[in-house]
Design an enzyme around this catalytic site. Structure first.
Site, PDB file in Angstrom:
ATOM      1  CE  LYS A   1      -3.894  -2.217   2.476  1.00 28.64           C
ATOM      2  NZ  LYS A   1      -4.785  -2.125   3.678  1.00 28.64           N
TER       3      LYS A   1
ATOM      4  CE1 TYR B   1      -9.576  -2.906   1.274  1.00 29.81           C
ATOM      5  CE2 TYR B   1      -8.988  -0.820   0.262  1.00 29.81           C
ATOM      6  CZ  TYR B   1      -8.634  -1.954   0.974  1.00 29.81           C
ATOM      7  OH  TYR B   1      -7.328  -2.126   1.388  1.00 29.81           O
TER       8      TYR B   1
ATOM      9  CG  PHE C   1     -13.616   2.255   8.360  1.00 31.57           C
ATOM     10  CD1 PHE C   1     -13.151   1.437   7.339  1.00 31.57           C
ATOM     11  CD2 PHE C   1     -14.284   1.654   9.434  1.00 31.57           C
ATOM     12  CE1 PHE C   1     -13.336   0.063   7.369  1.00 31.57           C
ATOM     13  CE2 PHE C   1     -14.472   0.273   9.469  1.00 31.57           C
ATOM     14  CZ  PHE C   1     -13.990  -0.520   8.428  1.00 31.57           C
TER      15      PHE C   1
ATOM     16  NE  ARG D   1      -5.990 -12.277   6.139  1.00 29.83           N
ATOM     17  CZ  ARG D   1      -6.726 -11.156   6.064  1.00 29.83           C
ATOM     18  NH1 ARG D   1      -6.783 -10.440   4.933  1.00 29.83           N
ATOM     19  NH2 ARG D   1      -7.399 -10.737   7.093  1.00 29.83           N
TER      20      ARG D   1
ATOM     21  CB  THR E   1      -7.651  -6.103  10.152  1.00 33.31           C
ATOM     22  OG1 THR E   1      -7.955  -7.298   9.445  1.00 33.31           O
ATOM     23  CG2 THR E   1      -8.168  -4.897   9.396  1.00 33.31           C
TER      24      THR E   1
ATOM     25  NE  ARG F   1      -2.522  -5.897   7.203  1.00 29.65           N
ATOM     26  CZ  ARG F   1      -3.712  -6.413   6.912  1.00 29.65           C
ATOM     27  NH1 ARG F   1      -4.340  -7.193   7.774  1.00 29.65           N
ATOM     28  NH2 ARG F   1      -4.284  -6.150   5.749  1.00 29.65           N
TER      29      ARG F   1
ATOM     30  CG  ASN G   1      -3.828  -2.559   7.242  1.00 27.09           C
ATOM     31  OD1 ASN G   1      -3.679  -2.125   6.104  1.00 27.09           O
ATOM     32  ND2 ASN G   1      -4.915  -3.183   7.632  1.00 27.09           N
TER      33      ASN G   1
ATOM     34  CG  HIS H   1      -5.358  -6.385   0.144  1.00 31.00           C
ATOM     35  ND1 HIS H   1      -6.540  -6.374   0.836  1.00 31.00           N
ATOM     36  CD2 HIS H   1      -5.485  -7.348  -0.815  1.00 31.00           C
ATOM     37  CE1 HIS H   1      -7.358  -7.285   0.315  1.00 31.00           C
ATOM     38  NE2 HIS H   1      -6.741  -7.886  -0.697  1.00 31.00           N
TER      39      HIS H   1
ATOM     40  CD  GLU I   1      -9.046  -9.303  -2.614  1.00 33.92           C
ATOM     41  OE1 GLU I   1      -9.653  -8.843  -1.648  1.00 33.92           O
ATOM     42  OE2 GLU I   1      -7.946  -9.875  -2.499  1.00 33.92           O
TER      43      GLU I   1
END
Ligand code: IDP
Ligand code: MG
Length: 166
Positions: free
Chosen positions: A9, A49, A57, A90, A96, A107, A121, A124, A135
């Protein structure tokens, strides 16, 4: 074998974390089968998203992935492939909420919550095979991936045959 989308990100790019993130992820023993730099449009962000569209948010998360808070509209998008790719990635990414993420994860080590409450964070990672398929098809065309992950069909564009997702 599973595929998963990973996005590095805008905060990670601003903090020059790409090399470190890629070397942490390489410990999972997975293969990179697609990789590119992407300028994220508002539309792409909103499709990515879509599951958060009713959250308070939502717009902050869209602005974040579009780089508004970091002055750079780009992410690095990767497709990883291998055994249990999603759970391995993950686990390396962490929770998250970066404050709750184990400090040894990406993260936990590099994420933060801003004073306005955005979870910055850093990366993704797709959270299930179904999400990964949705995705990967959103971020990549079949020709940008070196494995035949999902069914495709052929379209003729400017006299050239092009593969698109079926
Ligand atoms: P994930 O990225 O761990 O899969 P999702 O629930 O899919 O988590 O949320 C997508 C992104 O939205 C998160 O990575 C984070 O940037 C942001 N986000 C999720 N939950 C919250 C929240 O409660 N407050 C602020 N931002 C959030
Ligand atoms: Mg998610």
């Amino acid at each position: 074998m599973e595929a998963a989308l990973v996005l590095i990100k805008p905060d990670a790019l601003k903090k020059s974390l790409t090399g470190d993130i890629l070397s942490r992820i390489s410990s999972a023993g997975l293969e990179i089968i697609g990789a590119k730099v992407v300028r994220v449009s508002e539309d792409l962000a909103k499709m990515h998203y879509a599951h958060l569209k009713d959250k308070p948010f939502f717009q902050d998360v869209i602005d974040y992935i579009c780089g508004k808070q970091h002055g750079r509209n780009k992410v690095i998008a990767l497709v990883y492939w291998g055994e249990k790719a999603i759970s391995k990635l993950r686990a390396l990414a962490g929770a998250t909420n970066p404050e709750e993420a184990d400090p040894t994860t990406v993260r936990g080590a590099y994420g933060r919550i801003t004073t306005s409450g955005v979870y910055e964070n850093v990366i993704h990672v797709s959270d299930s095979p179904e999400t990964a398929e949705r995705e990967i098809k959103l971020w990549f065309s079949p020709e940008e991936i070196i494995e035949d992950l999902y069914p495709t069909k052929t379209m003729v564009e400017g006299g050239r045959a092009v593969a698109i997702w079926a």
